[in-house]
Design a protein around this motif. Structure first.
Motif, PDB file in Angstrom:
ATOM      1  N   ILE A 296       0.844  -1.185   0.000  1.00  0.00           N
ATOM      2  CA  ILE A 296       0.000   0.000   0.000  1.00  0.00           C
ATOM      3  C   ILE A 296       0.883   1.239   0.000  1.00  0.00           C
ATOM      4  O   ILE A 296       1.973   1.246   0.590  1.00  0.00           O
ATOM      5  N   ALA A 297       0.428   2.274  -0.693  1.00  0.00           N
ATOM      6  CA  ALA A 297       1.135   3.552  -0.695  1.00  0.00           C
ATOM      7  C   ALA A 297       0.138   4.643  -1.038  1.00  0.00           C
ATOM      8  O   ALA A 297      -0.918   4.391  -1.630  1.00  0.00           O
ATOM      9  N   ALA A 298       0.478   5.857  -0.654  1.00  0.00           N
ATOM     10  CA  ALA A 298      -0.310   7.013  -1.055  1.00  0.00           C
ATOM     11  C   ALA A 298       0.112   7.434  -2.458  1.00  0.00           C
ATOM     12  O   ALA A 298       1.282   7.333  -2.832  1.00  0.00           O
ATOM     13  N   VAL A 299      -0.866   7.913  -3.240  1.00  0.00           N
ATOM     14  CA  VAL A 299      -0.592   8.315  -4.626  1.00  0.00           C
ATOM     15  C   VAL A 299      -1.322   9.611  -4.949  1.00  0.00           C
ATOM     16  O   VAL A 299      -2.340   9.953  -4.331  1.00  0.00           O
ATOM     17  N   ASP A 300      -0.802  10.292  -5.937  1.00  0.00           N
ATOM     18  CA  ASP A 300      -1.467  11.470  -6.494  1.00  0.00           C
ATOM     19  C   ASP A 300      -1.701  11.194  -7.971  1.00  0.00           C
ATOM     20  O   ASP A 300      -0.768  11.188  -8.767  1.00  0.00           O
ATOM     21  N   VAL A 301      -2.956  10.930  -8.329  1.00  0.00           N
ATOM     22  CA  VAL A 301      -3.287  10.593  -9.719  1.00  0.00           C
ATOM     23  C   VAL A 301      -4.272  11.594 -10.326  1.00  0.00           C
ATOM     24  O   VAL A 301      -4.890  11.315 -11.353  1.00  0.00           O
ATOM     25  N   GLY A 302      -4.417  12.749  -9.700  1.00  0.00           N
ATOM     26  CA  GLY A 302      -5.368  13.712 -10.225  1.00  0.00           C
ATOM     27  C   GLY A 302      -6.781  13.162 -10.133  1.00  0.00           C
ATOM     28  O   GLY A 302      -7.177  12.574  -9.127  1.00  0.00           O
ATOM     29  N   THR A 303      -7.544  13.339 -11.197  1.00  0.00           N
ATOM     30  CA  THR A 303      -8.913  12.808 -11.261  1.00  0.00           C
ATOM     31  C   THR A 303      -8.989  11.808 -12.399  1.00  0.00           C
ATOM     32  O   THR A 303      -9.237  12.176 -13.556  1.00  0.00           O
ATOM     33  N   PRO A 304      -8.746  10.533 -12.129  1.00  0.00           N
ATOM     34  CA  PRO A 304      -8.768   9.537 -13.211  1.00  0.00           C
ATOM     35  C   PRO A 304     -10.187   9.342 -13.737  1.00  0.00           C
ATOM     36  O   PRO A 304     -11.165   9.530 -13.012  1.00  0.00           O
ATOM     37  N   SER A 305     -10.290   8.971 -15.005  1.00  0.00           N
ATOM     38  CA  SER A 305     -11.592   8.747 -15.621  1.00  0.00           C
ATOM     39  C   SER A 305     -11.814   7.259 -15.830  1.00  0.00           C
ATOM     40  O   SER A 305     -10.864   6.478 -15.919  1.00  0.00           O
ATOM     41  N   LEU A 306     -13.078   6.882 -15.915  1.00  0.00           N
ATOM     42  CA  LEU A 306     -13.406   5.491 -16.187  1.00  0.00           C
ATOM     43  C   LEU A 306     -13.104   5.178 -17.645  1.00  0.00           C
ATOM     44  O   LEU A 306     -13.502   5.930 -18.544  1.00  0.00           O
ATOM     45  N   ASP A 307     -12.380   4.091 -17.887  1.00  0.00           N
ATOM     46  CA  ASP A 307     -12.093   3.660 -19.249  1.00  0.00           C
ATOM     47  C   ASP A 307     -13.415   3.334 -19.947  1.00  0.00           C
ATOM     48  O   ASP A 307     -14.114   2.401 -19.542  1.00  0.00           O
ATOM     49  N   PRO A 308     -13.817   4.070 -20.991  1.00  0.00           N
ATOM     50  CA  PRO A 308     -15.126   3.855 -21.595  1.00  0.00           C
ATOM     51  C   PRO A 308     -15.289   2.463 -22.198  1.00  0.00           C
ATOM     52  O   PRO A 308     -16.405   1.955 -22.299  1.00  0.00           O
TER      53      PRO A 308
ATOM     54  N   THR B 149      -4.131  11.989  -3.547  1.00  0.00           N
ATOM     55  CA  THR B 149      -5.544  11.880  -3.913  1.00  0.00           C
ATOM     56  C   THR B 149      -6.153  10.576  -3.420  1.00  0.00           C
ATOM     57  O   THR B 149      -7.367  10.423  -3.426  1.00  0.00           O
ATOM     58  N   GLY B 150      -5.302   9.629  -3.040  1.00  0.00           N
ATOM     59  CA  GLY B 150      -5.838   8.348  -2.591  1.00  0.00           C
ATOM     60  C   GLY B 150      -4.755   7.359  -2.243  1.00  0.00           C
ATOM     61  O   GLY B 150      -3.579   7.708  -2.094  1.00  0.00           O
ATOM     62  N   LEU B 151      -5.178   6.122  -2.109  1.00  0.00           N
ATOM     63  CA  LEU B 151      -4.294   5.015  -1.747  1.00  0.00           C
ATOM     64  C   LEU B 151      -4.286   3.972  -2.861  1.00  0.00           C
ATOM     65  O   LEU B 151      -5.280   3.790  -3.570  1.00  0.00           O
ATOM     66  N   LEU B 152      -3.166   3.308  -2.994  1.00  0.00           N
ATOM     67  CA  LEU B 152      -3.008   2.273  -4.009  1.00  0.00           C
ATOM     68  C   LEU B 152      -2.632   0.964  -3.322  1.00  0.00           C
ATOM     69  O   LEU B 152      -1.754   0.931  -2.452  1.00  0.00           O
ATOM     70  N   LEU B 153      -3.299  -0.105  -3.697  1.00  0.00           N
ATOM     71  CA  LEU B 153      -2.984  -1.460  -3.240  1.00  0.00           C
ATOM     72  C   LEU B 153      -2.500  -2.265  -4.439  1.00  0.00           C
ATOM     73  O   LEU B 153      -3.133  -2.216  -5.506  1.00  0.00           O
ATOM     74  N   TRP B 154      -1.394  -2.990  -4.287  1.00  0.00           N
ATOM     75  CA  TRP B 154      -0.918  -3.807  -5.397  1.00  0.00           C
ATOM     76  C   TRP B 154      -0.187  -5.043  -4.882  1.00  0.00           C
ATOM     77  O   TRP B 154       0.186  -5.129  -3.722  1.00  0.00           O
ATOM     78  N   THR B 155      -0.003  -5.982  -5.798  1.00  0.00           N
ATOM     79  CA  THR B 155       0.499  -7.309  -5.457  1.00  0.00           C
ATOM     80  C   THR B 155       1.967  -7.482  -5.846  1.00  0.00           C
ATOM     81  O   THR B 155       2.393  -7.031  -6.909  1.00  0.00           O
ATOM     82  N   ARG B 156       2.697  -8.144  -4.953  1.00  0.00           N
ATOM     83  CA  ARG B 156       4.041  -8.647  -5.258  1.00  0.00           C
ATOM     84  C   ARG B 156       4.043 -10.144  -4.969  1.00  0.00           C
ATOM     85  O   ARG B 156       3.597 -10.566  -3.896  1.00  0.00           O
TER      86      ARG B 156
END
Length: 314
Positions: A156-168, A234-241
């Motif tokens: 887990i880490a904090a991230v700044d990704v602005g305002t991501p959009s949903l992939d249409p 802007t939020g938190l990121l969870l990822w796998t190792r």
């Protein structure tokens, strides 16, 4: 700032399509690590492949490495049928038996000496690996079974990704995930884009599950609290190792070496020194975990695997 897009996390639900399977079949750091582990462990042994998928990738790799026999389990009927076709095409049909249904419903004529699986999710435990593999360990595998992968961790880490959009292009897939989950509550959305470049804190470990016959099996329900020191986020990121074997480099979702997993993003504006709590509890299906995240004691994300009839609201 580079643009980021969001798309639904799929591995926890029966919504795999050919594009997902094509990604899993791509040659990458993950596939090379699995191949190397099977070449070392499979020769002359009985192998169990849990969640073999459309292409029976690791069942065929184990047979090619010289396994005495491979039992390949696949819960999804369409994927099981495709796996049988892939096994026939591989020329290893006498060495590989494809079994359709959940692993918990299977009985093998002999216990497996190697267990290979890729039921590792975008959050490492999200596909139910812990209860599924613990059941295999108890009923289907030998006491000294070799486990591939060896360990799965969630970072887990904090991230700044602005305002991501949903992939249409993912809207139809999103509808299928919501239907499978019984609702959109706590929907898990993955982040597309150069996620490593968005980190504004050092990563911390919130899950670390070791699959090894020499130690006690991992437990399904757990909680942990970690401290993050973040810039404006802007939020938190969870990822796998994933450590496919007990030695060698981990396969990391963020390093660009595989398309098998994607990081999960949740918006939760924060900055400075924060305490992040992560907990998982097995859902009422007995397999998949529900997740809860807190920041400084306040719940910011509650993500059940599915919305039960008792908890559904208008």
């Amino acid at each position: 700032m580079l643009p980021f897009v969001l798309f639904p996390s799929m591995g926890e639900y029966p919504v795999y399509n050919d594009a997902v399977y094509d990604g899993l079949a791509a040659p990458d750091a993950r596939s090379r690590a699995y191949d190397a582990a099977l070449r070392a462990a499979a020769p002359g042994r009985v192998v169990l492949d849990v969640g073999t998928g459309r292409d029976a990738l690791w069942a065929v790799a184990a047979a090619r490495a010289g396994a005495r026999h491979v039992y390949a389990i696949e819960a999804a009927p369409a994927a099981a049928a495709a796996a049988r076709a892939a096994v026939d095409l591989s020329g290893f049909s006498r060495q590989i038996t494809v079994l359709e249904g959940w692993a918990s419903h299977q009985v093998l004529p002999v216990r497996a000496e190697v267990c290979v699986s890729e039921i590792v999710g975008n959050i490492a435990s999200s596909e139910g690996a812990i209860p599924i593999l613990n059941d295999c360990r108890q009923r289907l595998c030998t006491p000294g079974c070799v486990w591939i992968p060896f360990r799965a961790r969630t970072m887990i880490a904090a991230v700044d990704v602005g305002t991501p959009s949903l992939d249409p292009s993912c809207r139809l897939l999103m509808d299928r995930v919501i239907a499978a989950a019984g609702g959109a509550s706590g929907l898990r959305l993955c982040l597309g884009g150069p996620a490593w470049s968005a980190l504004v804190s050092s990563p911390a470990v919130v899950e670390s599950d070791v699959f090894d016959s020499r130690v006690l099996p991992p437990i399904s329900d757990m909680s942990v609290e970690v401290e993050l020191v973040a810039g404006k986020a802007t939020g938190l990121l969870l990822w796998t190792r994933v450590a496919v074997a007990s030695s060698g480099r981990e396969v990391d979702t963020l390093d660009g070496g595989t398309r098998a997993w994607a990081p999960v993003y949740l918006p939760a504006p924060l900055a400075g020194r924060v305490r992040v709590g992560f907990s998982r509890r097995t859902s009422d299906d007995g397999v998949h975990p529900d997740y809860l995240l807190t920041v400084d004691g306040v719940t910011v994300w509650r993500s059940p695997h599915h919305v039960s009839s008792s908890s559904r609201t208008p």
